[in-house]
Design a protein around this motif. Structure first.
Motif, PDB file in Angstrom:
ATOM      1  N   ALA A 176       0.840  -1.194   0.000  1.00  0.00           N
ATOM      2  CA  ALA A 176       0.000   0.000   0.000  1.00  0.00           C
ATOM      3  C   ALA A 176       0.880   1.251   0.000  1.00  0.00           C
ATOM      4  O   ALA A 176       1.967   1.253   0.576  1.00  0.00           O
ATOM      5  CB  ALA A 176      -0.901   0.008   1.229  1.00  0.00           C
ATOM      6  N   ARG A 177       0.375   2.279  -0.664  1.00  0.00           N
ATOM      7  CA  ARG A 177       1.086   3.554  -0.637  1.00  0.00           C
ATOM      8  C   ARG A 177       0.079   4.689  -0.505  1.00  0.00           C
ATOM      9  O   ARG A 177      -1.058   4.593  -0.995  1.00  0.00           O
ATOM     10  CB  ARG A 177       1.951   3.748  -1.882  1.00  0.00           C
ATOM     11  CG  ARG A 177       1.215   3.930  -3.189  1.00  0.00           C
ATOM     12  CD  ARG A 177       2.163   3.878  -4.368  1.00  0.00           C
ATOM     13  NE  ARG A 177       3.181   4.905  -4.334  1.00  0.00           N
ATOM     14  CZ  ARG A 177       3.159   6.012  -5.056  1.00  0.00           C
ATOM     15  NH1 ARG A 177       2.160   6.248  -5.873  1.00  0.00           N
ATOM     16  NH2 ARG A 177       4.145   6.904  -4.973  1.00  0.00           N
ATOM     17  N   GLU A 178       0.522   5.761   0.169  1.00  0.00           N
ATOM     18  CA  GLU A 178      -0.359   6.898   0.425  1.00  0.00           C
ATOM     19  C   GLU A 178      -0.232   7.905  -0.711  1.00  0.00           C
ATOM     20  O   GLU A 178       0.284   8.998  -0.528  1.00  0.00           O
ATOM     21  CB  GLU A 178      -0.007   7.536   1.770  1.00  0.00           C
ATOM     22  CG  GLU A 178      -0.196   6.595   2.942  1.00  0.00           C
ATOM     23  CD  GLU A 178       0.081   7.274   4.270  1.00  0.00           C
ATOM     24  OE1 GLU A 178      -0.404   8.395   4.479  1.00  0.00           O
ATOM     25  OE2 GLU A 178       0.779   6.660   5.099  1.00  0.00           O
ATOM     26  N   ASN A 179      -0.712   7.495  -1.873  1.00  0.00           N
ATOM     27  CA  ASN A 179      -0.607   8.322  -3.065  1.00  0.00           C
ATOM     28  C   ASN A 179      -1.642   7.825  -4.050  1.00  0.00           C
ATOM     29  O   ASN A 179      -2.028   6.668  -4.017  1.00  0.00           O
ATOM     30  CB  ASN A 179       0.807   8.210  -3.650  1.00  0.00           C
ATOM     31  CG  ASN A 179       1.095   9.289  -4.667  1.00  0.00           C
ATOM     32  OD1 ASN A 179       0.567   9.260  -5.766  1.00  0.00           O
ATOM     33  ND2 ASN A 179       1.933  10.238  -4.302  1.00  0.00           N
ATOM     34  N   VAL A 180      -2.081   8.706  -4.931  1.00  0.00           N
ATOM     35  CA  VAL A 180      -3.167   8.341  -5.838  1.00  0.00           C
ATOM     36  C   VAL A 180      -2.683   7.620  -7.080  1.00  0.00           C
ATOM     37  O   VAL A 180      -3.488   7.171  -7.888  1.00  0.00           O
ATOM     38  CB  VAL A 180      -3.982   9.584  -6.260  1.00  0.00           C
ATOM     39  CG1 VAL A 180      -4.603  10.241  -5.048  1.00  0.00           C
ATOM     40  CG2 VAL A 180      -3.111  10.567  -7.032  1.00  0.00           C
ATOM     41  N   ILE A 181      -1.372   7.491  -7.253  1.00  0.00           N
ATOM     42  CA  ILE A 181      -0.842   6.898  -8.473  1.00  0.00           C
ATOM     43  C   ILE A 181      -0.385   5.468  -8.224  1.00  0.00           C
ATOM     44  O   ILE A 181       0.282   5.180  -7.226  1.00  0.00           O
ATOM     45  CB  ILE A 181       0.341   7.738  -8.997  1.00  0.00           C
ATOM     46  CG1 ILE A 181      -0.131   9.152  -9.344  1.00  0.00           C
ATOM     47  CG2 ILE A 181       0.982   7.074 -10.220  1.00  0.00           C
ATOM     48  CD1 ILE A 181       0.982  10.102  -9.712  1.00  0.00           C
ATOM     49  N   VAL A 182      -0.729   4.583  -9.140  1.00  0.00           N
ATOM     50  CA  VAL A 182      -0.232   3.212  -9.089  1.00  0.00           C
ATOM     51  C   VAL A 182       1.190   3.220  -9.632  1.00  0.00           C
ATOM     52  O   VAL A 182       1.426   3.578 -10.776  1.00  0.00           O
ATOM     53  CB  VAL A 182      -1.099   2.263  -9.931  1.00  0.00           C
ATOM     54  CG1 VAL A 182      -0.477   0.861  -9.938  1.00  0.00           C
ATOM     55  CG2 VAL A 182      -2.516   2.207  -9.396  1.00  0.00           C
ATOM     56  N   GLU A 183       2.152   2.849  -8.774  1.00  0.00           N
ATOM     57  CA  GLU A 183       3.556   2.803  -9.156  1.00  0.00           C
ATOM     58  C   GLU A 183       3.992   1.351  -9.343  1.00  0.00           C
ATOM     59  O   GLU A 183       3.531   0.463  -8.643  1.00  0.00           O
ATOM     60  CB  GLU A 183       4.426   3.458  -8.071  1.00  0.00           C
ATOM     61  CG  GLU A 183       4.480   4.965  -8.167  1.00  0.00           C
ATOM     62  CD  GLU A 183       5.414   5.444  -9.269  1.00  0.00           C
ATOM     63  OE1 GLU A 183       6.099   4.613  -9.888  1.00  0.00           O
ATOM     64  OE2 GLU A 183       5.438   6.668  -9.506  1.00  0.00           O
ATOM     65  N   CYS A 184       4.892   1.133 -10.285  1.00  0.00           N
ATOM     66  CA  CYS A 184       5.375  -0.218 -10.545  1.00  0.00           C
ATOM     67  C   CYS A 184       6.640  -0.550  -9.751  1.00  0.00           C
ATOM     68  O   CYS A 184       7.058  -1.712  -9.725  1.00  0.00           O
ATOM     69  CB  CYS A 184       5.651  -0.404 -12.032  1.00  0.00           C
ATOM     70  SG  CYS A 184       4.185  -0.213 -13.051  1.00  0.00           S
ATOM     71  N   ARG A 185       7.265   0.436  -9.148  1.00  0.00           N
ATOM     72  CA  ARG A 185       8.501   0.188  -8.394  1.00  0.00           C
ATOM     73  C   ARG A 185       8.172  -0.107  -6.941  1.00  0.00           C
ATOM     74  O   ARG A 185       7.489   0.661  -6.270  1.00  0.00           O
ATOM     75  CB  ARG A 185       9.417   1.406  -8.487  1.00  0.00           C
ATOM     76  CG  ARG A 185       9.889   1.703  -9.900  1.00  0.00           C
ATOM     77  CD  ARG A 185      10.745   2.946  -9.925  1.00  0.00           C
ATOM     78  NE  ARG A 185      10.014   4.120  -9.501  1.00  0.00           N
ATOM     79  CZ  ARG A 185      10.564   5.293  -9.254  1.00  0.00           C
ATOM     80  NH1 ARG A 185      11.874   5.453  -9.378  1.00  0.00           N
ATOM     81  NH2 ARG A 185       9.819   6.316  -8.883  1.00  0.00           N
ATOM     82  N   TRP A 186       8.682  -1.217  -6.426  1.00  0.00           N
ATOM     83  CA  TRP A 186       8.332  -1.634  -5.074  1.00  0.00           C
ATOM     84  C   TRP A 186       8.761  -0.609  -4.037  1.00  0.00           C
ATOM     85  O   TRP A 186       8.114  -0.479  -2.990  1.00  0.00           O
ATOM     86  CB  TRP A 186       8.945  -3.001  -4.770  1.00  0.00           C
ATOM     87  CG  TRP A 186      10.446  -3.051  -4.725  1.00  0.00           C
ATOM     88  CD1 TRP A 186      11.304  -3.376  -5.729  1.00  0.00           C
ATOM     89  CD2 TRP A 186      11.267  -2.741  -3.583  1.00  0.00           C
ATOM     90  NE1 TRP A 186      12.590  -3.286  -5.301  1.00  0.00           N
ATOM     91  CE2 TRP A 186      12.606  -2.915  -3.995  1.00  0.00           C
ATOM     92  CE3 TRP A 186      10.997  -2.346  -2.283  1.00  0.00           C
ATOM     93  CZ2 TRP A 186      13.672  -2.695  -3.127  1.00  0.00           C
ATOM     94  CZ3 TRP A 186      12.062  -2.137  -1.417  1.00  0.00           C
ATOM     95  CH2 TRP A 186      13.370  -2.308  -1.848  1.00  0.00           C
ATOM     96  N   ILE A 187       9.819   0.143  -4.324  1.00  0.00           N
ATOM     97  CA  ILE A 187      10.337   1.098  -3.361  1.00  0.00           C
ATOM     98  C   ILE A 187       9.350   2.238  -3.098  1.00  0.00           C
ATOM     99  O   ILE A 187       9.460   2.951  -2.099  1.00  0.00           O
ATOM    100  CB  ILE A 187      11.703   1.643  -3.822  1.00  0.00           C
ATOM    101  CG1 ILE A 187      12.468   2.241  -2.632  1.00  0.00           C
ATOM    102  CG2 ILE A 187      11.534   2.636  -4.962  1.00  0.00           C
ATOM    103  CD1 ILE A 187      13.907   2.563  -2.951  1.00  0.00           C
ATOM    104  N   GLU A 188       8.381   2.427  -3.966  1.00  0.00           N
ATOM    105  CA  GLU A 188       7.417   3.505  -3.810  1.00  0.00           C
ATOM    106  C   GLU A 188       6.309   3.171  -2.809  1.00  0.00           C
ATOM    107  O   GLU A 188       5.477   4.029  -2.515  1.00  0.00           O
ATOM    108  CB  GLU A 188       6.779   3.827  -5.163  1.00  0.00           C
ATOM    109  CG  GLU A 188       7.770   4.315  -6.225  1.00  0.00           C
ATOM    110  CD  GLU A 188       8.313   5.689  -5.910  1.00  0.00           C
ATOM    111  OE1 GLU A 188       7.707   6.415  -5.098  1.00  0.00           O
ATOM    112  OE2 GLU A 188       9.363   6.056  -6.494  1.00  0.00           O
ATOM    113  N   TYR A 189       6.283   1.959  -2.311  1.00  0.00           N
ATOM    114  CA  TYR A 189       5.214   1.534  -1.414  1.00  0.00           C
ATOM    115  C   TYR A 189       5.647   1.611   0.034  1.00  0.00           C
ATOM    116  O   TYR A 189       6.784   1.262   0.379  1.00  0.00           O
ATOM    117  CB  TYR A 189       4.738   0.132  -1.802  1.00  0.00           C
ATOM    118  CG  TYR A 189       3.937   0.191  -3.081  1.00  0.00           C
ATOM    119  CD1 TYR A 189       4.577   0.302  -4.311  1.00  0.00           C
ATOM    120  CD2 TYR A 189       2.545   0.211  -3.059  1.00  0.00           C
ATOM    121  CE1 TYR A 189       3.851   0.426  -5.488  1.00  0.00           C
ATOM    122  CE2 TYR A 189       1.814   0.321  -4.230  1.00  0.00           C
ATOM    123  CZ  TYR A 189       2.480   0.433  -5.439  1.00  0.00           C
ATOM    124  OH  TYR A 189       1.751   0.557  -6.593  1.00  0.00           O
TER     125      TYR A 189
END
Length: 121
Positions: free
Chosen positions: A95-108
């Motif tokens: 899960a990430r606190e952002n509205v964009i789906v990111e493909c990089r695991w580090i963004e979560y």
């Protein structure tokens, strides 16, 4: 602090199906972008699917996997059909606190403990 708990992994023959679930607690579920990643032995963690209103998939699972969410249950699902041996991996919910789906695991920001999926040939 968000806690994520995956379930639904197991052993299945090629061509079979599994449904993974990820139950979230400790946060406002609707505020998070949710995703599934997987990691096979000796390989990097890779993006599988993500959802925040719209959905995103890695090319190799398009048409076979479906990500969905139930805000009332604070749960995200990954329906996996036509499974192949190359889908074998530990699958992680993120899960990430952002509205964009990111493909990089580090963004979560938050991760579950993972659930093993094994597809036999």
């Amino acid at each position: 602090q968000v806690q994520l708990v995956e379930s639904g992994g197991g052993l299945v023959q090629a061509g079979g199906s599994l449904r993974l679930s990820c139950a979230a607690s400790g946060g406002i579920f609707s505020r998070y972008t949710m995703a599934w990643f997987r990691q096979a032995p000796g390989k990097e963690r890779e993006f599988v699917a993500g959802i925040r209103g719209t959905t995103e998939y890695r090319d190799s699972v398009k048409g076979r996997f479906t990500i969905s969410s139930d805000n009332a249950k604070n749960t995200v699902y990954l329906q996996m059909n036509s499974l192949k041996p190359e889908d074998t991996a530990v699958y992680y919910c993120a899960a990430r606190e952002n509205v964009i789906v990111e493909c990089r695991w580090i963004e979560y920001d938050y991760w579950g403990q993972g659930t093993q999926v094994t597809v036999s040939s």
